[in-house]
Write a protein that holds these residues in place. Structure first.
Motif, PDB file in Angstrom:
ATOM      1  N   SER A 178     -11.248   8.371   4.938  1.00  0.00           N
ATOM      2  CA  SER A 178     -12.697   7.658   5.699  1.00  0.00           C
ATOM      3  C   SER A 178     -13.191   6.393   5.026  1.00  0.00           C
ATOM      4  CB  SER A 178     -14.260   8.539   4.964  1.00  0.00           C
ATOM      5  OG  SER A 178     -13.727   8.878   3.349  1.00  0.00           O
TER       6      SER A 178
ATOM      7  N   ASN B  98     -15.285   8.811   9.773  1.00  0.00           N
ATOM      8  CA  ASN B  98     -16.570   8.936   9.655  1.00  0.00           C
ATOM      9  C   ASN B  98     -17.240   8.934  10.431  1.00  0.00           C
ATOM     10  OD1 ASN B  98     -16.759   7.455   7.159  1.00  0.00           O
ATOM     11  ND2 ASN B  98     -15.076   5.982   7.963  1.00  0.00           N
TER      12      ASN B  98
ATOM     13  N   GLU C 278     -18.427  13.194  10.383  1.00  0.00           N
ATOM     14  CA  GLU C 278     -18.810  13.678   9.254  1.00  0.00           C
ATOM     15  C   GLU C 278     -19.940  14.741   9.185  1.00  0.00           C
ATOM     16  OE1 GLU C 278     -21.453  11.880   5.257  1.00  0.00           O
ATOM     17  OE2 GLU C 278     -20.110  10.480   5.983  1.00  0.00           O
TER      18      GLU C 278
ATOM     19  N   ALA D 126     -12.808  14.060   2.798  1.00  0.00           N
ATOM     20  CA  ALA D 126     -13.078  13.649   4.172  1.00  0.00           C
ATOM     21  C   ALA D 126     -12.338  14.734   5.586  1.00  0.00           C
ATOM     22  CB  ALA D 126     -13.303  12.261   4.266  1.00  0.00           C
TER      23      ALA D 126
ATOM     24  N   ASN E 218     -12.164  18.250   5.681  1.00  0.00           N
ATOM     25  CA  ASN E 218     -13.532  19.636   5.737  1.00  0.00           C
ATOM     26  C   ASN E 218     -13.512  19.511   7.027  1.00  0.00           C
ATOM     27  OD1 ASN E 218     -16.148  20.051   5.156  1.00  0.00           O
ATOM     28  ND2 ASN E 218     -17.192  18.603   6.341  1.00  0.00           N
ATOM     29  N   VAL E 219     -13.076  18.327   7.967  1.00  0.00           N
ATOM     30  CA  VAL E 219     -12.927  18.157   9.470  1.00  0.00           C
ATOM     31  C   VAL E 219     -11.811  19.310   9.817  1.00  0.00           C
ATOM     32  CG1 VAL E 219     -12.289  16.768  11.836  1.00  0.00           C
ATOM     33  CG2 VAL E 219     -13.613  15.227   9.666  1.00  0.00           C
TER      34      VAL E 219
END
Length: 175
Positions: free
Chosen positions: A11, A39, A42, A87, A90-91
């Motif tokens: 990110s 980004n 998010e 980041a 999580n995606v």
């Protein structure tokens, strides 16, 4: 013309991995490149509780659908404590709730770089072993050590041996 989706699994707004992914993707002939920015995806930190309360976020669907439009995927992994960035993880966690084969049997080139001499090799090894289970067909891997000594934003990889190594991998991949 084939479509390549490329992104840095970070990110950071100045991600060196995004720079490497974009560089590598643009080395393919007869391909258009779409660059994703993590980004733009998010979301709340994944948890089964959040999923049962609010469902899968639209941004996870958006990411998954973008992957679905690709003929080929280029990802360069930043390494945080030897593994994926929070980041990216999580995606991936959210998108995998749509389909465990998140990468939808798409061929992929997996990369990594870092400022240090190991070039993110630990996270690259994790991805190389894990991504086939996530639906990626791994066609090649490449780690660029010591990014700031070996990469220039105008010329790309400036170390001839490393440049030739990446170009050899790219030329062995049929789009």
């Amino acid at each position: 013309m084939k479509k390549i989706i490329a992104f840095g699994a970070s990110s950071s707004k100045s991600s060196i991995n995004k720079k490497l992914a974009v560089y590598a993707a643009n080395q393919f002939q007869n391909a258009s490149v779409e660059v994703l920015d993590l980004n733009d995806f998010e979301m709340p930190i994944f948890s089964a509780d959040k999923e049962s309360e609010t469902g899968i976020p639209q941004l996870a669907h958006d990411f998954y659908n973008k992957i679905g439009t690709a003929d080929f995927i280029v990802i360069s992994f930043a390494e945080h404590n030897g593994a994926y960035t929070a980041a990216f993880k999580n995606v991936l966690d959210w998108a995998s709730r749509i389909n465990a084969k998140t990468f939808q049997e798409k061929p992929a080139l997996l990369l990594s770089t870092s400022p240090g001499p190991r070039g993110g090799s630990s996270v690259l090894e994790i991805a190389k072993n894990r991504f086939p289970f996530q639906g990626a067909i791994v066609k090649g891997t490449f780690s660029l050590p010591s990014f700031y000594e070996n990469f220039d934003v105008v010329n790309g990889i400036i170390n001839d041996d490393l440049k030739n190594q990446l170009h050899g991998i790219i030329s062995s991949i049929e789009l």
